[in-house]
Enzyme design. Structure first.
Site: not given
Length: 494
Positions: A264, A269, A276, A348, A350
C-alpha cells in the site's frame, strides 16, 4: 556503519572498546573469563564487589584494563543465563551499541560467545548487525544543518575461527537486510510533499537501475484502460497523479512462478471526505510504509541474490478532500468487475489494494503477500508489538510466523472466516468497503480476500508496527525483516 568479522583472542584485540557479557549474578561470559584471566582478575574483582550484577541491559564502561590491548572494556548485563534467548540477546546488543555510541566510541568489537538458546552463529551475527544498525539509525536529510555525529562507526563481531566462514556469510546477509530496512525507513520518514507517488516511482526506477530489476509504471490512463475504478476513486481528490509501480526481480529460471509482494502506497492520507482529526495527522505520511517495505525487501533480495523470482506491485496515490473527491455513498467498479459502495473514504487502502491484487493475477504467482498500514483496529487488537497476519492457508501462516520469530519482526495470526463477510453487505453494490467498528481489521482483510480467489494469499496489517510516535517518531522499516527471512527460507520450504 561498517561491520566486520574478527577472530582471535579477545585479550589481544586492538580496538577502542571490546564488549563482553556478564550474567546474573556476577558471572562472566566465556569471552569475559578470557579477559579476566589476561587482566589477572581485574574484571572479576570489580563485579564481585557489586559494580555490575548482570541485570539485562545494564552497562559498565572500564578504561585501560591492565594487560589488555583494547583501550576500554564495556561490560554488558545479559540477565539470567537460563533465560538468555532471542529477546534478551537483542536487548543486550542494543544496550551495548547505545552505550558505545553515547560515549563517542568510534570502533568496537562485540564478543558473540554468549549464545542465544538454539541459535547458531549465523543468526547471532545477522541479528547483531540488524540491532546495531537500527540503534544508530538517524534521519536528518530535511534539516538545514545535519547533526555532526561522533559515535560508533565501525562495529566488529568476534567469533571462533571455525565459525568465521558462516559468520562472514551472515554478515553479508545482515548488511543487505540493513540496506533494505534503511531504504524503507528513509522513504517512510520523508514528508508527503517530497515523497509523492511520482517520487516513489522515481525511486523504484533508481532501484531497478542499480540492482538490474525490471520496472514498469502504469499511469492514470493505463489504470483507466484496465478498469481500476477502485484505485482511481481514491486518487480523484488529489492533484498528484496516481501510479501503479511494478518491479520484477529474477533470481532463478523464468519458468518458476514468482512470489508477489503488494504494498500500500498512500503517500498522504487525510481520510478524504471522511476527513481525519487534525491531531497526529502528520503521521499519515507513513501510510505508504507498505510500499516502502516492498522496495526495501526487493533491494535486500537483489543484494543477496536470492534464488527465486519476486514481483513487487505498488499502488500509490494521495487521499485528499476536494470538489472532485469520492464521496461516502459513491459506488465504484473494481478491476475485477465487482462493485463497491464506499461508505467511508478513509477506508481507502483496501480500495487501492484490491485492484493491485487483481493485477497480480497476470504474473501467475506462487503466492501473493500484501503489506499495508490498513486499520486502526489492528493497533487496538495487537498494539505496536506484532503485525496482524491474515491467511486461510495454515502452512503459509506457519512459515510467516516462523520468519517473524526468527527475525524478531513478529506477527500474530487473526481469523479470516467467512462469518465476517456478512458485515460487508451493501444494498446498493456487491459489497461495502467497511463492515462497522466490530472486528475492523478482520473485515478489512475479508474485503481483500474477495480479490484473491485465484492464488494463495496472505495479508499483513502493519498499522501498529510500521512507525513509532512520540519522542522516537519515525518509520521502523518493518516488516522488511519478516519478509526477507520468509523469502530466504522459501526455496528450502518448497
Amino acid at each position: 556503519m561498517q561491520f566486520n568479522i574478527k577472530t582471535g583472542s579477545p585479550a589481544r584485540i586492538r580496538v577502542a572498546c571490546i564488549v563482553v557479557g556478564v550474567f546474573e549474578s556476577r558471572k562472566l561470559s566465556p569471552a569475559g573469563v578470557m579477559l579476566d584471566r589476561a587482566s589477572r582478575g581485574y574484571l572479576s574483582a570489580l563485579i564481585n564487589r557489586g559494580d555490575l550484577e548482570g541485570k539485562l541491559g545494564s552497562t559498565l564502561l572500564l578504561p585501560r584494563v591492565p594487560q589488555l590491548t583494547a583501550q576500554r572494556v564495556l561490560l554488558i548485563g545479559l540477565g539470567r543465563e537460563q533465560d538468555f534467548g532471542d529477546p534478551p540477546f537483542r536487548t543486550a546488543v542494543r544496550a551495548a551499541v547505545r552505550a558505545l555510541d553515547q560515549a563517542g566510541i568510534t570502533d568496537a568489537v562485540l564478543c558473540l560467545s554468549a549464545t542465544s538458546k538454539g541459535r547458531d552463529i549465523g543468526w547471532r551475527v545477522t541479528q547483531a548487525v540488524l540491532v546495531a544498525a537500527d540503534t544508530t539509525y538517524h534521519f536528518d536529510r530535511m534539516k538545514s544543518k545535519p547533526e555532526q555525529r561522533h559515535g560508533l562507526h565501525e562495529f566488529s563481531l568476534l567469533v571462533e575461527r571455525t565459525e568465521s566462514a558462516r559468520a562472514a556469510a551472515a554478515l553479508k546477509r545482515g548488511t543487505a537486510i540493513v540496506h533494505g530496512i534503511n531504504l524503507a525507513k528513509d522513504l517512510g520518514n520523508l514528508p508527503g510533499n517530497i515523497c509523492t507517488p511520482s517520487y516513489l516511482a522515481s525511486q523504484a526506477k533508481t532501484l531497478a537501475k542499480s540492482h538490474k530489476l525490471k520496472v514498469h509504471v502504469l499511469e492514470k490512463r493505463d489504470m483507466e484502460q484496465f478498469g481500476m475504478g477502485a484505485l482511481l476513486s481514491v486518487a480523484r481528490g488529489s492533484a498528484e497523479p496516481p501510479k501503479l509501480i511494478v518491479l520484477q526481480y529474477q533470481g532463478t529460471d523464468r519458468k518458476c512462478k514468482p512470489v508477489v509482494l503488494v504494498g500500500k502506497g498512500v503517500t498522504f492520507d487525510t481520510g478524504g471526505i471522511s476527513i481525519k482529526p487534525a491531531a497526529e495527522m502528520d503521521e499519515m505520511k507513513f501510510d505508504m510504509c507498505g510500499a516502502a517495505s516492498v522496495l526495501g525487501t526487493l533491494k535486500a533480495a537483489a543484494e543477496m541474490k536470492l534464488p527465486l523470482n519476486i514481483v513487487g506491485i505498488i499502488p500509490t496515490t494521495e487521499n485528499m478532500p476536494s470538489g472532485s473527491a469520492t464521496k461516502p455513498g459513491d459506488v465504484v467498479k473494481s478491476m475485477s468487475g465487482q462493485t463497491i459502495e464506499v461508505l467511508n473514504t478513509d477506508a481507502e487502502g483496501r480500495l487501492i489494494l484490491c485492484d493491485a491484487l487483481t493485477y497480480a493475477e497476470r504474473f501467475n504467482p506462487q503466492l501473493v503477500i500484501d503489506i499495508a498500514t490498513l486499520t486502526g483496529a489492528c493497533v487496538i487488537a495487537l498494539g505496536h508489538i506484532a503485525s496482524g497476519l491474515f491467511t486461510s492457508n495454515d502452512t503459509l501462516a506457519d512459515e510467516m510466523l516462523a520468519a517473524g520469530d526468527a527475525s524478531g519482526d513478529r506477527a500474530w495470526r487473526l481469523p479470516l472466516w467467512d462469518d465476517y463477510q456478512e458485515q460487508l453487505r451493501s444494498n446498493f453494490a456487491d459489497f461495502a468497503n467497511i463492515g462497522g467498528r466490530a472486528g475492523g481489521s478482520v473485515t478489512a482483510a475479508c474485503f481483500l480476500a474477495r480479490f484473491t480467489k485465484k492464488f494463495k494469499w496472505a495479508h499483513l496489517d502493519i498499522a501498529g508496527t510500521a512507525w513509532k510516535s512520540g519522542k522516537e517518531k519515525g518509520a521502523t522499516g518493518r516488516p522488511v525483516p519478516l519478509l526477507i527471512q520468509f523469502l530466504i527460507d522459501f526455496p528450502v520450504n518448497r
